[in-house]
Motif scaffolding. Sequence first.
Motif, PDB file in Angstrom:
ATOM      1  N   VAL A   1      41.278  76.381  41.885  1.00 34.10           N
ATOM      2  CA  VAL A   1      41.192  76.248  40.371  1.00 34.10           C
ATOM      3  C   VAL A   1      39.889  75.755  39.546  1.00 34.10           C
ATOM      4  O   VAL A   1      39.041  76.234  40.112  1.00 34.10           O
ATOM      5  N   SER A   2      40.356  75.631  38.321  1.00 31.23           N
ATOM      6  CA  SER A   2      39.255  76.071  37.822  1.00 31.23           C
ATOM      7  C   SER A   2      39.189  74.659  37.057  1.00 31.23           C
ATOM      8  O   SER A   2      39.949  73.569  36.486  1.00 31.23           O
ATOM      9  N   TYR A   3      37.370  73.763  37.519  1.00 30.50           N
ATOM     10  CA  TYR A   3      37.149  72.690  37.072  1.00 30.50           C
ATOM     11  C   TYR A   3      36.251  72.390  35.588  1.00 30.50           C
ATOM     12  O   TYR A   3      34.954  73.601  36.363  1.00 30.50           O
ATOM     13  N   LEU A   4      36.700  71.779  34.579  1.00 31.10           N
ATOM     14  CA  LEU A   4      35.134  70.991  33.857  1.00 31.10           C
ATOM     15  C   LEU A   4      34.759  70.038  33.260  1.00 31.10           C
ATOM     16  O   LEU A   4      35.924  69.272  33.751  1.00 31.10           O
ATOM     17  N   GLU A   5      33.750  69.870  33.220  1.00 28.50           N
ATOM     18  CA  GLU A   5      33.051  68.874  33.229  1.00 28.50           C
ATOM     19  C   GLU A   5      32.094  68.614  31.615  1.00 28.50           C
ATOM     20  O   GLU A   5      31.742  69.649  31.538  1.00 28.50           O
ATOM     21  N   GLY A   6      32.694  67.425  30.829  1.00 24.76           N
ATOM     22  CA  GLY A   6      31.689  67.742  29.518  1.00 24.76           C
ATOM     23  C   GLY A   6      31.073  66.372  29.790  1.00 24.76           C
ATOM     24  O   GLY A   6      31.255  65.200  30.178  1.00 24.76           O
ATOM     25  N   CYS A   7      29.778  66.045  29.181  1.00 19.70           N
ATOM     26  CA  CYS A   7      29.091  64.992  29.049  1.00 19.70           C
ATOM     27  C   CYS A   7      28.549  64.545  27.311  1.00 19.70           C
ATOM     28  O   CYS A   7      27.717  64.985  26.863  1.00 19.70           O
ATOM     29  N   THR A   8      28.189  63.476  27.430  1.00 20.90           N
ATOM     30  CA  THR A   8      27.722  62.580  25.949  1.00 20.90           C
ATOM     31  C   THR A   8      27.391  60.919  26.639  1.00 20.90           C
ATOM     32  O   THR A   8      27.748  60.375  27.475  1.00 20.90           O
ATOM     33  N   ALA A   9      26.207  60.599  26.046  1.00 18.12           N
ATOM     34  CA  ALA A   9      26.365  59.213  25.349  1.00 18.12           C
ATOM     35  C   ALA A   9      25.696  58.901  24.015  1.00 18.12           C
ATOM     36  O   ALA A   9      25.047  59.697  23.281  1.00 18.12           O
ATOM     37  N   PRO A  10      25.354  57.573  23.405  1.00 17.78           N
ATOM     38  CA  PRO A  10      25.046  56.559  22.382  1.00 17.78           C
ATOM     39  C   PRO A  10      23.498  57.237  22.439  1.00 17.78           C
ATOM     40  O   PRO A  10      22.959  57.291  23.485  1.00 17.78           O
ATOM     41  N   MET A  11      23.109  57.637  21.091  1.00 17.66           N
ATOM     42  CA  MET A  11      21.682  57.579  21.149  1.00 17.66           C
ATOM     43  C   MET A  11      21.233  55.923  21.565  1.00 17.66           C
ATOM     44  O   MET A  11      21.037  54.940  20.812  1.00 17.66           O
ATOM     45  N   ARG A  12      19.713  55.710  22.082  1.00 23.66           N
ATOM     46  CA  ARG A  12      19.725  54.406  22.230  1.00 23.66           C
ATOM     47  C   ARG A  12      18.004  55.156  22.392  1.00 23.66           C
ATOM     48  O   ARG A  12      17.724  56.215  23.163  1.00 23.66           O
ATOM     49  N   ASP A  13      16.853  53.640  22.685  1.00 22.40           N
ATOM     50  CA  ASP A  13      15.546  54.190  22.556  1.00 22.40           C
ATOM     51  C   ASP A  13      15.748  54.145  24.100  1.00 22.40           C
ATOM     52  O   ASP A  13      14.147  54.212  23.937  1.00 22.40           O
ATOM     53  N   GLU A  14      15.987  53.335  24.648  1.00 23.45           N
ATOM     54  CA  GLU A  14      15.735  53.052  26.156  1.00 23.45           C
ATOM     55  C   GLU A  14      16.487  54.691  27.005  1.00 23.45           C
ATOM     56  O   GLU A  14      17.296  55.233  26.332  1.00 23.45           O
ATOM     57  N   ASN A  15      15.536  54.605  28.290  1.00 23.09           N
ATOM     58  CA  ASN A  15      16.189  55.952  29.026  1.00 23.09           C
ATOM     59  C   ASN A  15      17.213  55.285  30.159  1.00 23.09           C
ATOM     60  O   ASN A  15      17.259  54.019  30.231  1.00 23.09           O
ATOM     61  N   GLN A  16      18.360  55.535  29.658  1.00 25.15           N
ATOM     62  CA  GLN A  16      19.273  55.244  30.674  1.00 25.15           C
ATOM     63  C   GLN A  16      19.719  56.393  31.955  1.00 25.15           C
ATOM     64  O   GLN A  16      19.057  57.430  31.963  1.00 25.15           O
ATOM     65  N   LEU A  17      19.823  55.856  33.511  1.00 28.82           N
ATOM     66  CA  LEU A  17      20.133  56.804  34.144  1.00 28.82           C
ATOM     67  C   LEU A  17      21.676  56.994  34.961  1.00 28.82           C
ATOM     68  O   LEU A  17      22.535  56.555  34.644  1.00 28.82           O
ATOM     69  N   HIS A  18      21.406  58.650  34.995  1.00 27.30           N
ATOM     70  CA  HIS A  18      22.773  58.692  35.415  1.00 27.30           C
ATOM     71  C   HIS A  18      22.571  59.893  36.580  1.00 27.30           C
ATOM     72  O   HIS A  18      22.257  61.040  36.834  1.00 27.30           O
ATOM     73  N   ALA A  19      23.098  59.126  37.951  1.00 29.80           N
ATOM     74  CA  ALA A  19      22.961  60.267  39.089  1.00 29.80           C
ATOM     75  C   ALA A  19      24.308  60.075  39.813  1.00 29.80           C
ATOM     76  O   ALA A  19      24.934  59.448  40.372  1.00 29.80           O
ATOM     77  N   ALA A  20      24.907  61.770  39.578  1.00 32.92           N
ATOM     78  CA  ALA A  20      26.150  61.659  40.543  1.00 32.92           C
ATOM     79  C   ALA A  20      26.220  62.374  41.284  1.00 32.92           C
ATOM     80  O   ALA A  20      24.863  63.199  41.937  1.00 32.92           O
ATOM     81  N   VAL A  21      26.863  62.692  41.904  1.00 31.89           N
ATOM     82  CA  VAL A  21      26.931  63.270  43.458  1.00 31.89           C
ATOM     83  C   VAL A  21      28.744  64.362  43.241  1.00 31.89           C
ATOM     84  O   VAL A  21      29.475  64.039  42.741  1.00 31.89           O
ATOM     85  N   VAL A  22      28.955  65.685  43.302  1.00 32.58           N
ATOM     86  CA  VAL A  22      29.672  66.036  43.082  1.00 32.58           C
ATOM     87  C   VAL A  22      30.197  67.247  44.119  1.00 32.58           C
ATOM     88  O   VAL A  22      28.979  67.311  44.626  1.00 32.58           O
ATOM     89  N   GLU A  23      31.017  66.759  44.948  1.00 30.47           N
ATOM     90  CA  GLU A  23      31.128  67.856  46.037  1.00 30.47           C
ATOM     91  C   GLU A  23      32.308  68.597  46.108  1.00 30.47           C
ATOM     92  O   GLU A  23      33.381  68.018  45.950  1.00 30.47           O
ATOM     93  N   LEU A  24      32.125  69.761  46.129  1.00 26.83           N
ATOM     94  CA  LEU A  24      32.744  70.658  46.000  1.00 26.83           C
ATOM     95  C   LEU A  24      33.307  71.227  47.864  1.00 26.83           C
ATOM     96  O   LEU A  24      32.649  71.727  48.880  1.00 26.83           O
ATOM     97  N   VAL A  25      34.849  71.254  48.186  1.00 20.72           N
ATOM     98  CA  VAL A  25      35.060  71.880  49.566  1.00 20.72           C
ATOM     99  C   VAL A  25      35.923  72.800  49.121  1.00 20.72           C
ATOM    100  O   VAL A  25      37.457  73.108  48.702  1.00 20.72           O
ATOM    101  N   ALA A  26      35.919  74.263  49.781  1.00 22.22           N
ATOM    102  CA  ALA A  26      36.546  75.065  49.699  1.00 22.22           C
ATOM    103  C   ALA A  26      37.055  75.249  51.461  1.00 22.22           C
ATOM    104  O   ALA A  26      35.818  76.234  52.069  1.00 22.22           O
ATOM    105  N   LEU A  27      37.697  75.266  51.504  1.00 21.76           N
ATOM    106  CA  LEU A  27      38.364  75.939  52.316  1.00 21.76           C
ATOM    107  C   LEU A  27      39.208  78.259  52.811  1.00 21.76           C
ATOM    108  O   LEU A  27      38.767  78.150  52.065  1.00 21.76           O
ATOM    109  N   GLU A  28      39.637  78.513  54.136  1.00 24.98           N
ATOM    110  CA  GLU A  28      39.381  79.646  53.702  1.00 24.98           C
ATOM    111  C   GLU A  28      40.516  80.066  52.403  1.00 24.98           C
ATOM    112  O   GLU A  28      41.533  79.199  52.794  1.00 24.98           O
ATOM    113  N   GLY A  29      39.669  81.484  52.328  1.00 25.94           N
ATOM    114  CA  GLY A  29      40.526  82.577  50.963  1.00 25.94           C
ATOM    115  C   GLY A  29      40.775  81.421  50.086  1.00 25.94           C
ATOM    116  O   GLY A  29      41.001  81.837  49.040  1.00 25.94           O
TER     117      GLY A  29
END
Lengths: 258, 482
Positions: free
Chosen positions: B234-262
Amino acid sequence: MLDICNLHASVDGKPILRGLDLHVGTGEVHAIMGPNGSGKSTLAQVLAGRDSFTVEDGSVSWDGVDLLAMPTEERARAGLFLAFQYPVEIPGVSNAYFLKAAVNAVRRHRGEPEYDAMDFLKRVKAEMKAVGMSEEFLYRSVNEGFSGGEKKRNEVLQMALLEPRLAILDETDSGLDIDALRTVADGVNRLRSPERSMIVITHYQRLLDYIVPDQVHVLSRGRIARSGGRELAQELEARGYGWIEDLQGAQAARGAAS
Amino acid sequence: MNAPTKPIEAFLEREYPAGFVTALEADALPKGLSEDVIRRISEKKGEPDWLLDWRLEAYRRWLTMTPPSWAQVSFAPIDYQDIVYYSAPKRKADAPKSLDEVDPELLRTYEKLGVPLHERARLAGVAVDAVFDSVSVATTFKKQLGEHGIIFCSFSEAVKEHPELVRQYLGTVVPQGDNFYAALNSAVFSDGSFVYIPKGVRCPMELSTYFRINARDTGQFERTLIIADEGATVSYLEGCTAPMRDENQLHAAVVELVALEGAHIKYSTVQNWYPGDKDGKGGIYNFVTKRGDCRGARSHISWTQVETGSAITWKYPSVLLRGDDSVGEFYSVALTNHRQQADTGSKMTHIGRNTKSTILSKGISAGHGSNTFRGLVRVTPKAVGARNYTQCDSLLIGERCAAHTFPTIEVRHPSARVEHEATTSRIGEDQLFYAMQRGLTAEDAVSMIVSGFCKEVFKELPMEFAVEAQKLLGVSLEGSVG
């Protein structure tokens, strides 16, 4: 076609060119000689538009246009070419890509169709053969790891591809052995034409045995101290630069006294 | 000398084209974090008890933890009670059953971002899961994928439809207490993407998730889980954007990948979160834990990232090479301009026999940007015949930026072969002048040099993304020539 009038230029507040006058007609080849520090390279860089130099006074008219008012890349597109004394390395950018981008920038400006990859390769390979460069240099990064001679050949190659109206060669002979010098000179001579003017900057007379100039100028302390025919170069070779500087020093002293 | 950097500075003034806000009514929880908030998130999503317990356990762990302080980044402490942990666009009664029921305002938002969700509008057949603030709003091409037995849906849906798979794999690569931000994510994650590729199936199209933060004061905590069963690709793509704001915003993601035999997983990211303005005001804090587990023999996990956005990036996509002959790769371009800070790199842990890993990192710093590469290559005592090649190159644009490199190598087996190469270069005024003397503009000259620098990484990206990444880099560098 090129009229330099009373040109004064400085770097970091230090004056280098101090009232330089020079006229180069269309199709003429002018040699500029002079000792180290006399302002030869500064002249080349100021004409090409390097912004680390400040033009304090004077004017440069190129076919009736104010050259000094043009941005660097506009000058290049309009046909001003500088063969660098120390060609710059650009790692990661292939020579082929760089050359094609440059050639197409100039062609766009002239209203000519841009080269596609095939046309460009055909053209560049023919020119490379003429300056004795192997095709492998197309796929290497711009000037990276090139020997001194290879860098200078690459400059002549670019000059051939860009077909300038005014070519300035800044000590293109420095660091070359006699064979490389001959190849480079041959490349330059091939490009001599009634439409193309050239300013050949050199420290030694040697290059002028191969590229025979219409006029020779001696630069000293930021001004043309003396102009003449080819024989002036030979005189310099025999007597060194000292007598020109003495002459100029005497003139300056007289000027101060009067 | 000031003169040489003038064209660079003019070029580095950037516009952030994705900075608009979509006006939508949101269903949001009030600010703040507590067990009660977690219960309400879980309840809103109709989750089973085991998942709520899992969240609460993570939360209790998180309370005992402190944020990591070793990274080469600086920012004021985050007030975790001042963040909204759940915000979803309001829906008409029920969840949309198909794209036709999705709020047209949302569809327009994605279209504006260049991510049309109408399936027939998609060019090369890329399936998209669109995550808006805390929830997934649409997933395309589900039916076609379903015919191959492929599951591609939002995380919430996976919890409902495929609880056994979620339960089997969730937290097995990034445990709840892995680090401060991963623990926070485990407690409050709201949505994300879920992918399962069955045995022997080669996924017929690129899968992608498009993350968008819209609401104010909202953190985005998505969780992505990708499982490639034996022999799957599998080939997987991810893209991200956010509006312009004066405050900081938190993005705390988790990505888990599991590849079994072969199995073979290729994960590509083009991260363009709002980076803040040129004085460093606003922007996303991108604190992300990404890890792949080469669980089976001959499995292969490859991370490719192009990081141009965010005020602060803290991210180390890693691979655990557990299966014999497994391969891990990390290709990265990270760009920091203005006041952006990036501390990024990779961790390759060699456990199985004859495992191989490659780390290729290209850091570009411009303006006052700070760019840090941090790498760890660990060869454990049983990892016979491990090989690693690491190359990290830094490119500096202008005089006020910074680049740092912190590679760590731990080798516990004598048969290991580990190589590390690093270079630092600067786009010099002489290079720009040379290119401009040949008729190129300063902008063209800088992009040419930067593209040349990033070439080896871009060629790892899927075709469409490579073009986008190249463009993005051009935009992000605007005003960098000084």
